[in-house]
Design a protein around this motif. Structure first.
Motif, short mmCIF file in Angstrom:
data_model
loop_
_atom_site.label_atom_id
_atom_site.label_comp_id
_atom_site.label_asym_id
_atom_site.label_seq_id
_atom_site.Cartn_x
_atom_site.Cartn_y
_atom_site.Cartn_z
N HIS A 8 0.85 -1.20 0.00
CA HIS A 8 0.00 0.00 0.00
C HIS A 8 0.88 1.24 0.00
O HIS A 8 2.11 1.16 0.17
CB HIS A 8 -1.01 -0.01 1.16
CG HIS A 8 -0.41 -0.17 2.51
ND1 HIS A 8 0.22 0.85 3.19
CD2 HIS A 8 -0.34 -1.26 3.31
CE1 HIS A 8 0.64 0.40 4.36
NE2 HIS A 8 0.33 -0.88 4.46
N LEU A 9 0.27 2.37 -0.19
CA LEU A 9 0.99 3.64 -0.35
C LEU A 9 1.89 3.97 0.84
O LEU A 9 2.96 4.54 0.68
CB LEU A 9 0.00 4.77 -0.62
CG LEU A 9 0.59 6.09 -1.10
CD1 LEU A 9 1.44 5.90 -2.35
CD2 LEU A 9 -0.53 7.08 -1.37
N ASP A 10 1.48 3.58 2.03
CA ASP A 10 2.29 3.87 3.22
C ASP A 10 3.65 3.16 3.20
O ASP A 10 4.55 3.54 3.94
CB ASP A 10 1.54 3.45 4.49
CG ASP A 10 0.32 4.31 4.76
OD1 ASP A 10 0.20 5.39 4.14
OD2 ASP A 10 -0.51 3.90 5.59
N HIS A 11 3.79 2.15 2.36
CA HIS A 11 5.07 1.44 2.25
C HIS A 11 6.09 2.21 1.42
O HIS A 11 7.27 1.82 1.38
CB HIS A 11 4.88 0.06 1.62
CG HIS A 11 4.18 -0.92 2.48
ND1 HIS A 11 3.03 -1.56 2.09
CD2 HIS A 11 4.47 -1.38 3.72
CE1 HIS A 11 2.63 -2.38 3.05
NE2 HIS A 11 3.49 -2.29 4.05
N ASP A 42 7.59 7.33 -7.29
CA ASP A 42 6.22 7.58 -6.83
C ASP A 42 5.19 7.26 -7.91
O ASP A 42 4.15 6.65 -7.62
CB ASP A 42 6.06 9.01 -6.34
CG ASP A 42 6.82 9.28 -5.05
OD1 ASP A 42 7.12 8.32 -4.31
OD2 ASP A 42 7.13 10.46 -4.79
#
Length: 120
Positions: A8-11, A42
């Motif tokens: 997920h994006l938090d990784h 990103d």
């Protein structure tokens, strides 16, 4: 014990660090991702997460107790009950049986969570 988590994006920060720290190690056995991969990290991650949302791929990271990523474990091209399994493990995490244990866990997850019956 490390934890296998769905990407997920938090990784993002830990995943970028994992790729940068292991770039030379990985390049010794597979083609290097190239500078563009890191420059556009990103956007690349956003594209992977969008692909994962379609169900065509299932991306995972193996994370230690401190949040450091020790490996990536992916199921790609998921269709008709099958997918291709690929992984890469950090140099500092090799030789400890983590890849073997994580692939076994991912095989179970593939069947029980994603409905896959064949992995290549």
């Amino acid at each position: 014990m490390p934890d296998l988590q769905r990407l997920h994006l938090d990784h993002a920060p830990a995943l970028l660090a994992f790729e940068q720290e292991n770039r030379m190690f990985f390049a010794a056995s597979v083609p290097d991702r190239g500078d563009d991969y890191f420059t556009n990290f990103d956007a690349r991650l956003a594209a992977l997460l969008a692909e994962q949302a379609t169900g065509a791929c299932h991306f995972h990271v193996l994370v230690d107790d401190l949040g450091v990523i020790l490996g990536r474990f992916n199921l790609v091209d998921a269709a008709n009950g099958s997918a291709e399994l690929g992984y890469r493990v950090a140099e500092k995490a090799t030789g400890r049986g983590l890849a073997t244990a994580t692939v076994r866990h991912l095989c179970t997850l593939a069947a029980e969570e994603y409905g896959l019956t064949t992995l290549r």
